[in-house]
Design a protein around this motif. Structure first.
Motif, PDB file in Angstrom:
ATOM      1  N   ILE A  16       0.958  -1.232  -0.046  1.00 19.73           N
ATOM      2  CA  ILE A  16      -0.026   0.035   0.061  1.00 19.73           C
ATOM      3  C   ILE A  16       0.896   1.219  -0.161  1.00 19.73           C
ATOM      4  O   ILE A  16       0.557   2.285  -0.706  1.00 19.73           O
ATOM      5  CB  ILE A  16      -1.008  -0.052   1.323  1.00 19.73           C
ATOM      6  CG1 ILE A  16      -1.756  -1.280   1.189  1.00 19.73           C
ATOM      7  CG2 ILE A  16      -1.880   1.284   1.233  1.00 19.73           C
ATOM      8  CD1 ILE A  16      -2.879  -1.368   2.335  1.00 19.73           C
ATOM      9  N   ARG A  17       2.184   1.175   0.700  1.00 13.97           N
ATOM     10  CA  ARG A  17       2.697   2.245   0.969  1.00 13.97           C
ATOM     11  C   ARG A  17       3.821   2.316  -0.233  1.00 13.97           C
ATOM     12  O   ARG A  17       4.287   3.491  -0.877  1.00 13.97           O
ATOM     13  CB  ARG A  17       3.559   2.226   2.337  1.00 13.97           C
ATOM     14  CG  ARG A  17       2.668   2.964   3.431  1.00 13.97           C
ATOM     15  CD  ARG A  17       3.712   3.259   4.388  1.00 13.97           C
ATOM     16  NE  ARG A  17       2.941   3.999   5.472  1.00 13.97           N
ATOM     17  CZ  ARG A  17       2.253   5.259   5.274  1.00 13.97           C
ATOM     18  NH1 ARG A  17       2.537   6.043   4.246  1.00 13.97           N
ATOM     19  NH2 ARG A  17       1.514   5.641   6.116  1.00 13.97           N
ATOM     20  N   GLN A  33      -3.146   3.755  -2.276  1.00 19.38           N
ATOM     21  CA  GLN A  33      -3.282   3.816  -0.808  1.00 19.38           C
ATOM     22  C   GLN A  33      -4.718   4.469  -0.647  1.00 19.38           C
ATOM     23  O   GLN A  33      -4.928   5.564  -1.378  1.00 19.38           O
ATOM     24  CB  GLN A  33      -2.001   4.835  -0.382  1.00 19.38           C
ATOM     25  CG  GLN A  33      -2.217   4.939   1.235  1.00 19.38           C
ATOM     26  CD  GLN A  33      -0.839   5.741   1.800  1.00 19.38           C
ATOM     27  OE1 GLN A  33      -0.187   6.294   0.897  1.00 19.38           O
ATOM     28  NE2 GLN A  33      -0.682   5.801   2.968  1.00 19.38           N
ATOM     29  N   GLY A  34      -5.190   4.137   0.400  1.00 15.09           N
ATOM     30  CA  GLY A  34      -6.616   4.602   0.654  1.00 15.09           C
ATOM     31  C   GLY A  34      -6.377   6.113   1.417  1.00 15.09           C
ATOM     32  O   GLY A  34      -6.935   6.184   2.564  1.00 15.09           O
ATOM     33  N   TYR A 121      -7.136  -7.111   5.621  1.00  9.82           N
ATOM     34  CA  TYR A 121      -6.365  -5.747   5.491  1.00  9.82           C
ATOM     35  C   TYR A 121      -4.789  -6.021   6.061  1.00  9.82           C
ATOM     36  O   TYR A 121      -4.786  -6.509   7.194  1.00  9.82           O
ATOM     37  CB  TYR A 121      -7.029  -4.616   6.424  1.00  9.82           C
ATOM     38  CG  TYR A 121      -6.303  -3.293   6.487  1.00  9.82           C
ATOM     39  CD1 TYR A 121      -5.728  -2.900   5.397  1.00  9.82           C
ATOM     40  CD2 TYR A 121      -6.356  -2.778   7.909  1.00  9.82           C
ATOM     41  CE1 TYR A 121      -5.133  -1.477   5.745  1.00  9.82           C
ATOM     42  CE2 TYR A 121      -5.620  -1.634   7.893  1.00  9.82           C
ATOM     43  CZ  TYR A 121      -5.100  -1.101   6.935  1.00  9.82           C
ATOM     44  OH  TYR A 121      -4.235   0.320   7.071  1.00  9.82           O
ATOM     45  N   TYR A 123      -2.426  -4.563   7.382  1.00  7.28           N
ATOM     46  CA  TYR A 123      -1.903  -4.002   8.669  1.00  7.28           C
ATOM     47  C   TYR A 123      -2.463  -4.989   9.936  1.00  7.28           C
ATOM     48  O   TYR A 123      -1.744  -4.906  10.851  1.00  7.28           O
ATOM     49  CB  TYR A 123      -2.418  -2.469   8.734  1.00  7.28           C
ATOM     50  CG  TYR A 123      -1.653  -1.592   8.082  1.00  7.28           C
ATOM     51  CD1 TYR A 123      -1.364  -1.622   6.630  1.00  7.28           C
ATOM     52  CD2 TYR A 123      -0.818  -0.645   8.600  1.00  7.28           C
ATOM     53  CE1 TYR A 123      -0.773  -0.758   5.894  1.00  7.28           C
ATOM     54  CE2 TYR A 123       0.088   0.385   7.944  1.00  7.28           C
ATOM     55  CZ  TYR A 123       0.308   0.024   6.468  1.00  7.28           C
ATOM     56  OH  TYR A 123       1.120   0.849   5.907  1.00  7.28           O
ATOM     57  N   ASN A 170     -12.240  -4.049   4.017  1.00  2.00           N
ATOM     58  CA  ASN A 170     -11.021  -3.631   3.284  1.00  2.00           C
ATOM     59  C   ASN A 170     -10.297  -4.861   3.034  1.00  2.00           C
ATOM     60  O   ASN A 170      -9.524  -5.296   3.757  1.00  2.00           O
ATOM     61  CB  ASN A 170     -10.409  -2.631   3.937  1.00  2.00           C
ATOM     62  CG  ASN A 170      -8.948  -2.126   3.107  1.00  2.00           C
ATOM     63  OD1 ASN A 170      -8.739  -2.556   2.119  1.00  2.00           O
ATOM     64  ND2 ASN A 170      -8.227  -1.260   3.992  1.00  2.00           N
ATOM     65  N   TYR A 201     -15.115   2.072   7.759  1.00  2.00           N
ATOM     66  CA  TYR A 201     -15.823   2.235   6.744  1.00  2.00           C
ATOM     67  C   TYR A 201     -17.530   2.466   6.996  1.00  2.00           C
ATOM     68  O   TYR A 201     -18.032   2.119   6.011  1.00  2.00           O
ATOM     69  CB  TYR A 201     -15.464   1.194   5.600  1.00  2.00           C
ATOM     70  CG  TYR A 201     -14.209   1.563   5.154  1.00  2.00           C
ATOM     71  CD1 TYR A 201     -13.482   2.615   4.569  1.00  2.00           C
ATOM     72  CD2 TYR A 201     -13.275   0.480   5.488  1.00  2.00           C
ATOM     73  CE1 TYR A 201     -12.383   2.692   4.225  1.00  2.00           C
ATOM     74  CE2 TYR A 201     -11.782   0.555   5.504  1.00  2.00           C
ATOM     75  CZ  TYR A 201     -11.309   1.634   4.769  1.00  2.00           C
ATOM     76  OH  TYR A 201      -9.874   1.503   4.558  1.00  2.00           O
ATOM     77  N   LYS A 232     -12.026   8.287   7.811  1.00  2.00           N
ATOM     78  CA  LYS A 232     -12.685   8.234   6.552  1.00  2.00           C
ATOM     79  C   LYS A 232     -13.955   8.750   6.696  1.00  2.00           C
ATOM     80  O   LYS A 232     -14.340   9.660   5.768  1.00  2.00           O
ATOM     81  CB  LYS A 232     -13.134   6.759   6.403  1.00  2.00           C
ATOM     82  CG  LYS A 232     -11.710   5.777   6.471  1.00  2.00           C
ATOM     83  CD  LYS A 232     -10.706   5.826   5.568  1.00  2.00           C
ATOM     84  CE  LYS A 232      -9.525   5.137   6.219  1.00  2.00           C
ATOM     85  NZ  LYS A 232      -8.634   4.481   5.571  1.00  2.00           N
ATOM     86  N   TYR A 317     -13.119   1.075  -2.239  1.00  2.00           N
ATOM     87  CA  TYR A 317     -12.067   0.418  -2.682  1.00  2.00           C
ATOM     88  C   TYR A 317     -12.842  -0.615  -3.727  1.00  2.00           C
ATOM     89  O   TYR A 317     -13.888  -1.090  -3.478  1.00  2.00           O
ATOM     90  CB  TYR A 317     -11.296  -0.626  -1.970  1.00  2.00           C
ATOM     91  CG  TYR A 317     -10.686   0.207  -0.958  1.00  2.00           C
ATOM     92  CD1 TYR A 317      -9.538   0.996  -1.129  1.00  2.00           C
ATOM     93  CD2 TYR A 317     -10.815   0.141   0.181  1.00  2.00           C
ATOM     94  CE1 TYR A 317      -8.932   1.927  -0.227  1.00  2.00           C
ATOM     95  CE2 TYR A 317     -10.232   0.685   1.571  1.00  2.00           C
ATOM     96  CZ  TYR A 317      -9.291   1.485   1.163  1.00  2.00           C
ATOM     97  OH  TYR A 317      -8.589   2.195   2.212  1.00  2.00           O
ATOM     98  N   ARG A 362      -6.448  -3.683  -6.303  1.00  2.00           N
ATOM     99  CA  ARG A 362      -7.196  -2.761  -5.589  1.00  2.00           C
ATOM    100  C   ARG A 362      -7.303  -1.472  -5.748  1.00  2.00           C
ATOM    101  O   ARG A 362      -6.129  -0.936  -5.897  1.00  2.00           O
ATOM    102  CB  ARG A 362      -7.035  -3.025  -3.990  1.00  2.00           C
ATOM    103  CG  ARG A 362      -8.188  -2.100  -3.113  1.00  2.00           C
ATOM    104  CD  ARG A 362      -7.786  -2.182  -1.925  1.00  2.00           C
ATOM    105  NE  ARG A 362      -6.741  -1.015  -1.598  1.00  2.00           N
ATOM    106  CZ  ARG A 362      -6.575  -0.508  -0.320  1.00  2.00           C
ATOM    107  NH1 ARG A 362      -6.844  -1.047   0.743  1.00  2.00           N
ATOM    108  NH2 ARG A 362      -5.700   0.684  -0.460  1.00  2.00           N
TER     109      ARG A 362
HETATM  110  N1  GLN Z   1      -6.334   1.910   5.174  1.00  2.00           N
HETATM  111  C1  GLN Z   1      -5.677   2.494   4.168  1.00  2.00           C
HETATM  112  C2  GLN Z   1      -5.445   1.520   2.953  1.00  2.00           C
HETATM  113  O1  GLN Z   1      -5.894   0.508   3.098  1.00  2.00           O
HETATM  114  C3  GLN Z   1      -4.499   3.204   4.393  1.00  2.00           C
HETATM  115  C4  GLN Z   1      -3.378   2.386   5.020  1.00  2.00           C
HETATM  116  C5  GLN Z   1      -2.068   3.197   4.973  1.00  2.00           C
HETATM  117  O2  GLN Z   1      -2.073   4.235   4.785  1.00  2.00           O
HETATM  118  N2  GLN Z   1      -1.121   2.473   5.517  1.00  2.00           N
HETATM  119  O3  GLN Z   1      -5.253   1.834   1.898  1.00  2.00           O
END
Ligand code: GLN
Length: 382
Positions: A16-17, A33-34, A121, A123, A170, A201, A232, A317, A362
């Motif tokens: 994502i980053r 990235q969201g 997700y 993370y 997500n 969300y 969000k 997304y 995504r």
């Molecule tokens: N939750 C957001 C995403 O899924 C941002 C995650 C992030 O910036 N690392 O993209």
């Protein structure tokens, strides 16, 4: 000297980053990235600025401003059907990520199994690993992502102590139905599991669908930590504000760890969102209309160019099938997409253990409409 803890073995920065950096290098449109580049309500901005100027710049209580927790309790009652005592059951956190970290560190022990639904997700998975937990997976099959009771029961191992539920999902956008949550209630009771929800969300949903907070179903409230976010809802992802709601006996551990890890959520920004909780319902209705229009433009464009979209029920997304590009990995497909069209996405492999994500990317549509239209047009270059 050891340069990394053993818990970080195999962990790296999220795609994502990395895709955001790659997008900047290409001068692309970032649908990876969201980031949530939607308008922040001016009342929220003004209240935060006023708070900074009025010198509300010191720490708040670790559990957050009293006034904000009262407003959150009112919102939980009115919108979610959750009864929560603002003094003993709500912790305002430095983002939902902090709420998740405080929950898993406060309530689980290293080696405990934590079940994630796939696609997950990333993370959640990485944070669980850093906490020394043992991740476990239950695959939900695209495009419907239905949670089946028997499959859930079969996924529980002797180690499993917690299950993570992300609804709206997500990256899937799936919103769990009441019948699925009733199944979760039965299985969680049978195996005495902690349920951790991520409902960041909750306000972003389509086609008149209602969000059901798992804690309101059956007996789940007794064993559920409800995690919500303001990133969000008010388009303030950089402010890092969320909250955790749990039975008092669980909540005290969450508040304690939140204090130890983060001290408190940013104080003047908490004052800002106090104004957010006083916005009229029309704000959320208009926000949903904006997202609905963006979802249509992006999904239609993806369908048109032969990258079929899995239209989300909620969140912002869309997963698209990139088999047409003929790449062997979703990273290669995402890079090809960026190089040929200038549109950045996140490789599907970021959300799966196995190969199910290899032909998915995504794309995020929480951007100004002209950026979405530009991205839709650029996708036509395929
Ligand atoms: N939750 C957001 C995403 O899924 C941002 C995650 C992030 O910036 N690392 O993209």
């Amino acid at each position: 000297m050891q340069t990394r803890s053993s818990r970080l073995v195999g962990l790296d920065q999220s795609p994502i980053r990395t895709m955001t950096r790659l997008c900047h290098e290409h001068g692309g449109i970032n649908l990876g990235q969201g980031l949530c580049q939607m308008p922040t309500p001016p009342q929220v901005l003004a209240a935060a600025c006023r708070a900074i100027e009025a010198d509300y710049n010191a720490y708040s209580y670790p559990e957050g401003l009293t006034e904000l927790r009262s407003l959150i309790a009112g919102k939980l009652r009115a919108s979610n059907g959750i009864e929560a005592d603002p003094v003993t059951q709500i912790t305002v956190t430095a983002g939902t990520a902090a709420a998740f970290a405080a929950t898993i560190h406060g309530l689980l022990d290293p080696g405990d199994g934590i079940l994630l639904f796939e696609p997950y997700y990333g993370y959640h998975l990485a944070a669980a690993k850093v906490a020394g937990l043992q991740p476990e997976f239950l695959g939900l099959t695209a495009p419907d992502f239905v949670l089946d009771e028997e499959a859930l029961r079969a996924a529980i191992t002797p180690k499993t102590r917690a299950v993570v539920v992300c609804t709206p999902g997500n990256p899937s956008g799936r919103m769990l139905r009441r019948s699925e949550l009733e199944a979760l209630d039965r299985v969680a009771a049978e195996f005495d599991l902690l349920v951790i929800t991520d409902e960041i969300y909750e306000e972003i949903r389509y086609d008149g669908r209602e969000h059901i907070s798992p804690a309101t179903v059956g007996e789940l409230g007794k064993r559920t930590v409800t995690l919500m976010g303001l990133s969000k809802t008010f388009a303030i992802t950089g402010w890092r504000l969320g909250y955790a709601v749990a039975p008092a006996e669980l909540s005290s551990a969450i508040t304690l760890v939140h204090d130890l890890f983060y001290i408190c959520a940013p104080t003047p920004l908490q004052h800002g969102v106090v104004a957010g909780f006083q916005l009229p319902a029309s704000f959320f209705i208009e926000q949903r209309e904006q997202y609905t229009a963006r979802r249509a433009v992006l999904c239609d464009a993806l369908d048109r160019v032969g990258l079929p979209a899995i239209r989300p029920e909620g969140a912002y997304y869309v997963l698209a099938d990139v088999s047409r590009l003929g790449q062997s990995s979703s990273l290669a497909a995402a890079v090809e997409l960026l190089e040929r069209t200038g549109v950045a996405s996140v490789p599907g492999s970021a959300f799966y253990q196995g190969s199910e994500g290899d032909q998915l990317v995504r794309l995020c549509f929480a951007l100004p409409m002209d950026s979405i239209e530009e991205a839709a047009q650029r996708l036509g270059r395929l």
